[in-house]
Design a protein around this motif. Structure first.
Motif, mmCIF file in Angstrom:
data_model
loop_
_atom_site.group_PDB
_atom_site.id
_atom_site.type_symbol
_atom_site.label_atom_id
_atom_site.label_comp_id
_atom_site.label_asym_id
_atom_site.label_seq_id
_atom_site.Cartn_x
_atom_site.Cartn_y
_atom_site.Cartn_z
ATOM 1 N N ILE A 175 0.741 -1.268 0.028
ATOM 2 C CA ILE A 175 0.004 -0.051 0.044
ATOM 3 C C ILE A 175 0.705 1.277 -0.081
ATOM 4 C CG2 ILE A 175 -1.674 1.286 1.158
ATOM 5 C CD1 ILE A 175 -3.082 -1.214 -0.202
ATOM 6 N N LYS A 176 1.860 1.214 0.868
ATOM 7 C CA LYS A 176 2.716 2.452 0.810
ATOM 8 C C LYS A 176 3.473 2.725 -0.512
ATOM 9 C CE LYS A 176 6.901 4.295 3.031
ATOM 10 N NZ LYS A 176 8.168 3.902 4.121
ATOM 11 N N THR A 177 3.961 1.955 -1.111
ATOM 12 C CA THR A 177 4.538 1.808 -2.475
ATOM 13 C C THR A 177 3.413 2.408 -3.426
ATOM 14 O OG1 THR A 177 6.293 0.360 -2.143
ATOM 15 C CG2 THR A 177 5.524 1.004 -4.418
ATOM 16 N N ALA A 178 2.160 2.017 -3.440
ATOM 17 C CA ALA A 178 1.339 2.172 -4.349
ATOM 18 C C ALA A 178 0.730 3.892 -4.158
ATOM 19 C CB ALA A 178 -0.202 1.394 -4.126
ATOM 20 N N ILE A 179 0.938 4.277 -2.758
ATOM 21 C CA ILE A 179 0.246 5.637 -2.699
ATOM 22 C C ILE A 179 1.693 6.641 -3.078
ATOM 23 C CG2 ILE A 179 0.238 7.236 -0.598
ATOM 24 C CD1 ILE A 179 -1.254 5.175 0.783
ATOM 25 N N ILE A 180 3.072 6.271 -2.770
ATOM 26 C CA ILE A 180 4.201 6.950 -2.999
ATOM 27 C C ILE A 180 4.338 7.201 -4.721
ATOM 28 C CG2 ILE A 180 6.428 7.144 -3.148
ATOM 29 C CD1 ILE A 180 6.573 5.918 -0.358
ATOM 30 N N PHE A 181 3.920 6.007 -5.487
ATOM 31 C CA PHE A 181 3.946 5.949 -6.625
ATOM 32 C C PHE A 181 2.814 6.626 -7.305
ATOM 33 C CE2 PHE A 181 4.798 4.093 -10.977
ATOM 34 C CZ PHE A 181 6.078 3.797 -11.105
ATOM 35 N N THR A 241 14.216 -8.217 -2.268
ATOM 36 C CA THR A 241 14.355 -8.090 -0.567
ATOM 37 C C THR A 241 13.239 -7.193 -0.028
ATOM 38 O OG1 THR A 241 15.787 -6.265 -0.653
ATOM 39 C CG2 THR A 241 16.814 -8.326 -0.575
ATOM 40 N N ASP A 242 12.490 -6.513 -0.592
ATOM 41 C CA ASP A 242 11.381 -5.668 -0.352
ATOM 42 C C ASP A 242 12.265 -4.290 0.234
ATOM 43 O OD1 ASP A 242 9.427 -6.926 -1.349
ATOM 44 O OD2 ASP A 242 8.477 -7.371 0.703
ATOM 45 N N THR A 243 13.526 -4.082 0.018
ATOM 46 C CA THR A 243 14.261 -3.176 0.643
ATOM 47 C C THR A 243 14.479 -2.191 -0.673
ATOM 48 O OG1 THR A 243 15.069 -4.400 2.324
ATOM 49 C CG2 THR A 243 16.362 -2.396 1.834
ATOM 50 N N PRO A 244 13.839 -0.848 -0.719
ATOM 51 C CA PRO A 244 14.197 -0.272 -1.882
ATOM 52 C C PRO A 244 15.592 0.041 -2.224
ATOM 53 C CG PRO A 244 12.367 0.718 -0.584
ATOM 54 C CD PRO A 244 13.068 -0.386 0.296
ATOM 55 N N THR A 245 15.955 0.245 -3.279
ATOM 56 C CA THR A 245 17.489 0.447 -3.806
ATOM 57 C C THR A 245 17.357 1.824 -4.375
ATOM 58 O OG1 THR A 245 17.051 -0.275 -5.948
ATOM 59 C CG2 THR A 245 17.906 -1.727 -4.415
ATOM 60 N N GLY A 251 15.859 6.111 -3.772
ATOM 61 C CA GLY A 251 15.142 7.004 -2.967
ATOM 62 C C GLY A 251 13.929 7.295 -3.364
ATOM 63 N N THR A 252 13.072 7.952 -2.306
ATOM 64 C CA THR A 252 11.740 8.185 -2.507
ATOM 65 C C THR A 252 11.636 9.319 -3.698
ATOM 66 O OG1 THR A 252 11.078 8.231 -0.122
ATOM 67 C CG2 THR A 252 9.528 9.529 -1.438
ATOM 68 N N LEU A 253 12.547 10.203 -3.913
ATOM 69 C CA LEU A 253 12.335 11.067 -5.116
ATOM 70 C C LEU A 253 12.431 10.333 -6.382
ATOM 71 C CD1 LEU A 253 12.609 14.277 -6.130
ATOM 72 C CD2 LEU A 253 15.004 14.034 -5.810
ATOM 73 N N LEU A 254 13.385 9.397 -6.583
ATOM 74 C CA LEU A 254 13.203 8.732 -7.846
ATOM 75 C C LEU A 254 11.897 7.895 -8.169
ATOM 76 C CD1 LEU A 254 15.229 7.884 -10.047
ATOM 77 C CD2 LEU A 254 15.872 6.022 -9.006
ATOM 78 N N ILE A 255 11.512 7.378 -6.973
ATOM 79 C CA ILE A 255 10.306 6.786 -7.253
ATOM 80 C C ILE A 255 9.101 7.635 -7.542
ATOM 81 C CG2 ILE A 255 8.299 5.495 -5.965
ATOM 82 C CD1 ILE A 255 10.673 4.655 -4.040
ATOM 83 N N VAL A 256 8.992 8.952 -6.983
ATOM 84 C CA VAL A 256 8.122 9.875 -7.295
ATOM 85 C C VAL A 256 8.175 10.325 -8.848
ATOM 86 C CG1 VAL A 256 7.266 12.245 -6.888
ATOM 87 C CG2 VAL A 256 7.601 10.901 -5.071
ATOM 88 N N ILE A 257 9.698 10.357 -9.167
ATOM 89 C CA ILE A 257 9.908 10.849 -10.553
ATOM 90 C C ILE A 257 9.459 9.741 -11.677
ATOM 91 C CG2 ILE A 257 11.857 11.157 -12.369
ATOM 92 C CD1 ILE A 257 13.371 12.489 -10.199
ATOM 93 N N GLN A 258 9.601 8.559 -11.152
ATOM 94 C CA GLN A 258 9.136 7.346 -11.990
ATOM 95 C C GLN A 258 7.584 7.330 -12.134
ATOM 96 O OE1 GLN A 258 11.165 5.141 -13.269
ATOM 97 N NE2 GLN A 258 9.875 3.769 -14.314
ATOM 98 N N GLY A 259 6.987 7.868 -11.135
ATOM 99 C CA GLY A 259 5.429 7.843 -10.908
ATOM 100 C C GLY A 259 4.949 8.925 -11.879
ATOM 101 N N ILE A 260 5.651 9.965 -11.988
ATOM 102 C CA ILE A 260 5.302 11.062 -12.700
ATOM 103 C C ILE A 260 5.197 10.755 -14.329
ATOM 104 C CG2 ILE A 260 5.946 13.421 -13.740
ATOM 105 C CD1 ILE A 260 6.747 14.051 -10.583
ATOM 106 N N PHE A 261 6.344 9.780 -14.605
ATOM 107 C CA PHE A 261 6.645 9.301 -15.776
ATOM 108 C C PHE A 261 5.501 8.516 -16.380
ATOM 109 C CE2 PHE A 261 8.887 6.354 -18.875
ATOM 110 C CZ PHE A 261 8.830 7.144 -19.985
ATOM 111 N N VAL A 267 -3.067 -1.926 -8.594
ATOM 112 C CA VAL A 267 -3.660 -0.963 -7.787
ATOM 113 C C VAL A 267 -3.187 0.307 -8.394
ATOM 114 C CG1 VAL A 267 -3.695 0.308 -5.901
ATOM 115 C CG2 VAL A 267 -3.976 -2.258 -5.646
ATOM 116 N N ILE A 268 -2.131 0.456 -8.820
ATOM 117 C CA ILE A 268 -1.786 1.933 -9.525
ATOM 118 C C ILE A 268 -2.265 1.900 -10.859
ATOM 119 C CG2 ILE A 268 0.449 3.145 -10.246
ATOM 120 C CD1 ILE A 268 2.120 1.442 -8.247
#
Length: 265
Positions: free
Chosen positions: A69-75, A139-143, A145-155, A192-193
């Motif tokens: 869920i957290k990833t779905a929201i951030i993304f 590992t479910d451990t992000p490689t 940062g949040t900023l890069l994930i947000v940028i990917q979400g925008i794209f 979900v996304i």
């Protein structure tokens, strides 16, 4: 061709239920090449079909705890904003005739299909390439940062808004490679996304087109049937085996669309 199109509609759902993406990759070509729809209208129809089937497909993943869920929201939040801006401002600004090269004219429809195909080819690479050593271990451990994930979400939101693709073929590589999610959890989160992005995009577009609701719900019913089949099959198929197969499928579809829109148009 309509019969083939209706059969293909089932596979739209199967791909979503089985691999969490690929539905939009099938939907737009099916609507354009088999049902003869205008590419721009097909992108709007695709948003509704893919979004609705993704809602259905995500239920079984929720039950299994395979949705982050957290990833779905951030993304998802930056994706939705990008969808809104793209459908509202970018798509209407594209001219009907973009440019001409000799006797070949690139129209708005051709441009959208070519962009669609190029993105598919790029996305396929990250799914086909073989991982080595620790890179193979989810590992479910992000490689990233949040900023890069947000940028990917925008794209992804930009792509969804521009060409009507739910973005599963872009979201899944991001979730697997950047966030280190196990492949089936990436599928559930992707659904979900995709549902949020696609249905929001359709809601923005619905007032701009004359919608054939009967036709649209026929395709949706077949796609939902397919997504239930795909969700069932996902219980019996190893996620690691799905990843490269999905990549090769995306690559072949991308190449076909480029050939169809340039050499065979």
């Amino acid at each position: 061709m309509d019969i083939i199109g209706y059969i293909a509609s089932i596979f739209i759902g199967i791909s979503l239920g089985l691999i969490g993406g690929g539905g939009s990759i099938l939907t737009v070509p099916v609507l354009v090449y088999l049902f003869g729809l205008d590419a721009l209208l097909a992108t709007a129809y695709s948003l509704f079909i893919v979004g609705s089937t993704s809602v259905v497909g995500s239920f079984s993943y929720f039950k299994k705890g395979l949705v982050n869920i957290k990833t779905a929201i951030i993304f998802g939040i930056p994706s939705i904003v990008a969808v809104f801006l793209t459908r509202t401002y970018v798509v209407p600004a594209i001219p009907e005739e973009v440019f001409s090269i000799a006797a070949f004219t690139v129209t708005k429809n051709i441009l959208l299909m070519l962009l669609f195909a190029v993105l598919m080819i790029f996305a396929s690479y990250s799914m086909i390439k073989k991982c080595k050593g620790e890179d193979c271990l989810p590992t479910d451990t992000p490689t990233a940062g949040t900023l890069l994930i947000v940028i990917q979400g925008i794209f992804v939101g930009f792509v969804t808004g521009l060409i009507g693709a739910g973005g599963g073929f872009l979201i899944i590589p991001a979730l697997v490679n950047l966030l280190r999610l196990e492949f089936k959890k990436a599928i559930g989160t992707s659904l979900v996304i995709i549902a949020l992005n696609s249905l929001f995009g359709f809601a923005i577009s619905v007032t701009h087109y004359t919608i054939d609701w009967i036709f649209l719900f026929k395709i949706l019913a077949l796609a939902i049937t397919g997504v239930l089949i795909g969700s069932y099959l996902s219980k019996k198929i190893d996620g690691k085996k799905l990843k490269p197969a999905f990549g090769w499928f995306v690559l072949l579809m991308g190449i076909y669309i480029i050939i169809k829109e340039t050499l065979l148009n």
